[in-house]
Every structure is written in C-alpha cells, then in structure tokens.
Design a protein around this motif. Structure first.
Motif, mmCIF file in Angstrom:
data_model
loop_
_atom_site.group_PDB
_atom_site.id
_atom_site.type_symbol
_atom_site.label_atom_id
_atom_site.label_comp_id
_atom_site.label_asym_id
_atom_site.label_seq_id
_atom_site.Cartn_x
_atom_site.Cartn_y
_atom_site.Cartn_z
ATOM 1 N N ALA A 1 0.829 -1.214 0.000
ATOM 2 C CA ALA A 1 0.000 0.000 0.000
ATOM 3 C C ALA A 1 0.863 1.263 0.000
ATOM 4 O O ALA A 1 2.044 1.235 0.361
ATOM 5 N N GLU A 2 0.268 2.351 -0.421
ATOM 6 C CA GLU A 2 0.913 3.660 -0.400
ATOM 7 C C GLU A 2 0.356 4.451 0.778
ATOM 8 O O GLU A 2 -0.832 4.747 0.819
ATOM 9 N N LEU A 3 1.236 4.798 1.716
ATOM 10 C CA LEU A 3 0.795 5.464 2.947
ATOM 11 C C LEU A 3 1.416 6.852 3.132
ATOM 12 O O LEU A 3 1.408 7.393 4.234
ATOM 13 N N GLN A 4 1.888 7.451 2.050
ATOM 14 C CA GLN A 4 2.491 8.767 2.176
ATOM 15 C C GLN A 4 1.508 9.763 2.802
ATOM 16 O O GLN A 4 0.378 9.904 2.348
ATOM 17 N N ALA A 5 1.949 10.430 3.866
ATOM 18 C CA ALA A 5 1.178 11.478 4.535
ATOM 19 C C ALA A 5 -0.153 10.983 5.108
ATOM 20 O O ALA A 5 -1.034 11.787 5.417
ATOM 21 N N ALA A 6 -0.304 9.682 5.277
ATOM 22 C CA ALA A 6 -1.526 9.156 5.887
ATOM 23 C C ALA A 6 -1.558 9.515 7.377
ATOM 24 O O ALA A 6 -0.533 9.484 8.060
ATOM 25 N N ASP A 7 -2.734 9.847 7.866
ATOM 26 C CA ASP A 7 -2.911 10.211 9.273
ATOM 27 C C ASP A 7 -3.430 8.995 10.027
ATOM 28 O O ASP A 7 -4.618 8.683 9.965
ATOM 29 N N LEU A 8 -2.524 8.316 10.735
ATOM 30 C CA LEU A 8 -2.870 7.098 11.474
ATOM 31 C C LEU A 8 -2.841 7.329 12.981
ATOM 32 O O LEU A 8 -2.720 6.385 13.765
ATOM 33 N N ARG A 9 -2.995 8.558 13.408
ATOM 34 C CA ARG A 9 -2.951 8.862 14.834
ATOM 35 C C ARG A 9 -4.068 8.121 15.578
ATOM 36 O O ARG A 9 -5.235 8.187 15.202
ATOM 37 N N GLY A 10 -3.671 7.420 16.626
ATOM 38 C CA GLY A 10 -4.653 6.722 17.458
ATOM 39 C C GLY A 10 -5.287 5.515 16.796
ATOM 40 O O GLY A 10 -6.222 4.925 17.357
ATOM 41 N N ALA A 11 -4.804 5.108 15.637
ATOM 42 C CA ALA A 11 -5.382 3.951 14.955
ATOM 43 C C ALA A 11 -5.020 2.659 15.690
ATOM 44 O O ALA A 11 -3.983 2.571 16.360
ATOM 45 N N TYR A 12 -5.874 1.654 15.554
ATOM 46 C CA TYR A 12 -5.632 0.344 16.167
ATOM 47 C C TYR A 12 -4.993 -0.544 15.103
ATOM 48 O O TYR A 12 -5.632 -0.855 14.086
ATOM 49 N N LEU A 13 -3.736 -0.953 15.320
ATOM 50 C CA LEU A 13 -2.936 -1.562 14.259
ATOM 51 C C LEU A 13 -2.410 -2.954 14.604
ATOM 52 O O LEU A 13 -1.379 -3.377 14.092
ATOM 53 N N THR A 14 -3.116 -3.683 15.424
ATOM 54 C CA THR A 14 -2.673 -5.025 15.794
ATOM 55 C C THR A 14 -2.781 -5.986 14.613
ATOM 56 O O THR A 14 -3.803 -6.031 13.922
ATOM 57 N N GLU A 15 -1.696 -6.743 14.383
ATOM 58 C CA GLU A 15 -1.628 -7.794 13.357
ATOM 59 C C GLU A 15 -1.890 -7.274 11.943
ATOM 60 O O GLU A 15 -2.427 -7.984 11.089
ATOM 61 N N VAL A 16 -1.499 -6.041 11.688
ATOM 62 C CA VAL A 16 -1.584 -5.505 10.326
ATOM 63 C C VAL A 16 -0.437 -6.068 9.491
ATOM 64 O O VAL A 16 0.675 -6.233 9.988
ATOM 65 N N SER A 17 -0.695 -6.361 8.225
ATOM 66 C CA SER A 17 0.347 -6.831 7.314
ATOM 67 C C SER A 17 0.988 -5.626 6.627
ATOM 68 O O SER A 17 0.318 -4.908 5.879
ATOM 69 N N TRP A 18 2.290 -5.383 6.902
ATOM 70 C CA TRP A 18 2.991 -4.203 6.406
ATOM 71 C C TRP A 18 3.970 -4.517 5.277
ATOM 72 O O TRP A 18 4.694 -3.625 4.830
ATOM 73 N N GLU A 19 3.991 -5.717 4.766
ATOM 74 C CA GLU A 19 5.026 -6.109 3.811
ATOM 75 C C GLU A 19 4.981 -5.275 2.526
ATOM 76 O O GLU A 19 3.919 -4.926 2.026
ATOM 77 N N GLN A 20 6.161 -5.004 2.007
ATOM 78 C CA GLN A 20 6.351 -4.402 0.689
ATOM 79 C C GLN A 20 5.609 -3.066 0.513
ATOM 80 O O GLN A 20 5.144 -2.745 -0.581
ATOM 81 N N LEU A 21 5.500 -2.303 1.588
ATOM 82 C CA LEU A 21 4.853 -0.998 1.469
ATOM 83 C C LEU A 21 5.576 -0.144 0.436
ATOM 84 O O LEU A 21 6.801 -0.151 0.337
ATOM 85 N N GLN A 22 4.802 0.633 -0.329
ATOM 86 C CA GLN A 22 5.412 1.513 -1.317
ATOM 87 C C GLN A 22 6.167 2.648 -0.628
ATOM 88 O O GLN A 22 7.294 2.950 -0.977
ATOM 89 N N SER A 23 5.499 3.284 0.360
ATOM 90 C CA SER A 23 6.143 4.382 1.088
ATOM 91 C C SER A 23 5.312 4.731 2.313
ATOM 92 O O SER A 23 4.088 4.611 2.302
ATOM 93 N N ILE A 24 6.025 5.176 3.374
ATOM 94 C CA ILE A 24 5.336 5.721 4.552
ATOM 95 C C ILE A 24 5.806 7.153 4.803
ATOM 96 O O ILE A 24 5.648 7.680 5.905
ATOM 97 N N ALA A 25 6.363 7.793 3.796
ATOM 98 C CA ALA A 25 6.893 9.148 3.950
ATOM 99 C C ALA A 25 5.815 10.101 4.453
ATOM 100 O O ALA A 25 4.782 10.277 3.815
ATOM 101 N N GLY A 26 6.040 10.691 5.616
ATOM 102 C CA GLY A 26 5.092 11.649 6.166
ATOM 103 C C GLY A 26 3.898 11.034 6.865
ATOM 104 O O GLY A 26 3.025 11.760 7.359
ATOM 105 N N ALA A 27 3.826 9.702 6.918
ATOM 106 C CA ALA A 27 2.720 9.063 7.653
ATOM 107 C C ALA A 27 2.888 9.352 9.143
ATOM 108 O O ALA A 27 4.000 9.350 9.663
ATOM 109 N N ASP A 28 1.777 9.601 9.831
ATOM 110 C CA ASP A 28 1.825 9.936 11.256
ATOM 111 C C ASP A 28 1.190 8.819 12.078
ATOM 112 O O ASP A 28 -0.011 8.574 11.970
#
Length: 273
Positions: A205-232
């Motif tokens: 997935a592409e997560l550039q500048a995504a706002d993930l503040r306070g998100a619940y992220l248990t057991e998320v699959s993060w493999e091969q992300l395109q970018s997390i530049a600026g994700a919070d």
C-alpha cells in the motif's frame, strides 16, 4: 400547460404541504422534496416516483411499499428506514446512508448504489448481490474503486475488498477496517485517525502522509509498502515490536518526512506510538 405543470413540480414543497398531500392520498411523483426532514414519517404506499429527495432526512421513515422508481435519493439519510417491498428500480442512491435500513422485498433493479453506505444491520432483498453493487460496507467488493476524498467517517468496512482502491485523501476517521484487504491501495493523505485496522492487509500500500494517529494496528500486514513518507503514527495502538522494527527500517528519507497536516515526521511519530 405541460410546461407550467413541470415548473410547478420543480418548486420545493414545505413539510406541511407534504403532510397534507399524504393525508389526502395525493401523489408526490416528480415533486421536489430536496433536503426536507421527513424523519419517522409514514410514507407507506406513497407514489414518490421521480421525486427529488437529494439530501432528505428520512431516518426511521416508513416507505413500505412506496413507489420510488427513478427517485433521486443522492446523499439522503435513510438510516433505519423501512423500505420493505418498496419499488426502487432505476433510483439514484449515490452516497445514500442505508445503515440499519430494511430493504427486504425491495426492487432494486438498475438502482445506482455507488458509495451508498450500509452496515451489518442493513437488510437486503433475498438474493441481491449487494457486495458487488458499488455500495460501501462490510464484505463489499471495491477492488480498484475510485474513492478519492470520499467521506467514509465511521464506515463499517470489515473484511471489505479494497485491493488497489484509490483512497487518497479519503476520510476514514473511526472507520472499522478489521480484516480489510487493502493490498496495493493508494492511501496517500488518507485520514485514518482512530480507525480500527485489526488484521488489515496493507501489503504494497501507499501510505504517504496518511494520518494514522490513534489507529488500532494489531496484526496488520505491512510487507512491501510503497512508502510511509510523512505518515503519522502518533498514539497508534497495538503495534508490536516487530511491526515497529519493520516500519523504522524504512529509508531515512521516508522517516524524516514531515506531515504537513499534523506537523510531525514519521520517525518521531513511531517513537511516540
């Protein structure tokens, strides 16, 4: 005379005029009811074919057996409305709120349901393929869908197929994305504040500048992300140490990028999550 009648029908009705028409058994076909608050009214068996109901507030309204053919219900609030046996053929239901709505026995042939919101309490007609209707809700098939900047605040998207979906700038604040397939999705600049992403699949997935503040992220699959530049990730819950190591191993350029909306950079947000 036909032109005069058309002009009269285009004039918006007041709520009192609507109630009077219903009390006298008059048709409301092709009438302008845009934005009217008709919550909890009894409109059963009423002829509303071709009526303009854009943005109408009709929560808990009784439309049982109503004729809504070709009615324009875009953006209308139909939460917990009774639409059993209603005729909705060729109706426009874009972005309509159908959470908790009872559509059992309704006729939905050629109804336009793109971006209509439903949830686990929505009752569909037997055999209706709602998952492939374009509507948004649990188990919906929205692979590759264009949902850029869509208002999906609090939406129930559990186990939805959003592979390759375009969700840049979408507002998914507080949305339930448990088990959702988001592989290859474009979530650039998406608002996922407080979203529930338990076991969501974000592979590639592409997560550039995504706002993930306070998100619940248990057991998320993060493999091969395109970018997390600026994700919070500030205040994110459920990140395991392995998740954190995976995310913090991204290129320094990504980790050092600031989110222009939240005024935090990715590395700092991961340190405080």
């Amino acid at each position: 005379m036909k032109s005069l009648a058309a002009n009269i029908n285009s004039l918006p009705l007041s709520l009192d005029e609507i109630k009077s028409a219903i009390a006298n058994g008059q048709s409301l076909a092709n009438r302008n009811l845009q934005g009217i608050d008709m919550s909890q009214m009894d409109l059963s068996q009423t002829n509303l074919s071709g009526a303009i109901l854009i943005g109408a507030k009709s929560g808990e309204t009784n439309f049982q057996g109503a004729d809504l053919r070709e009615a324009d219900l875009r953006g209308a609030d139909l939460k917990f409305a009774n639409l059993t046996d209603a005729d909705l053929r060729d109706s426009y239901l874009h972005r309509t709120q159908l959470q908790g709505c009872n559509l059992s026995g309704a006729q939905l042939e050629s109804a336009k349901l793109q971006l209509a919101l439903y949830d686990s309490l929505t009752i569909w007609p037997e055999g209706y393929d709602y998952r492939n209707s374009g509507a948004v809700g649990p188990y919906a098939n929205l692979g590759g869908a264009f949902l850029n900047t869509a208002n999906l605040r609090g939406a129930d998207l559990r186990y939805a197929n959003l592979r390759g979906a375009y969700l840049s700038g979408a507002d998914l604040t507080g949305a339930n994305l448990q088990g959702a397939a988001l592989s290859g999705a474009n979530l650039q600049g998406a608002f996922l504040t407080g979203a529930y992403l338990y076991q969501a699949r974000l592979i590639g997935a592409e997560l550039q500048a995504a706002d993930l503040r306070g998100a619940y992220l248990t057991e998320v699959s993060w493999e091969q992300l395109q970018s997390i530049a600026g994700a919070d990730f500030t205040g994110a819950k459920g990140l395991s140490e392995l998740d954190r190591v995976c995310l913090c191993s991204r290129p320094a350029q990504e980790l050092g990028t600031w989110n222009s909306f939240t005024r935090s950079n990715t590395a700092r947000s991961l340190g405080s999550s």
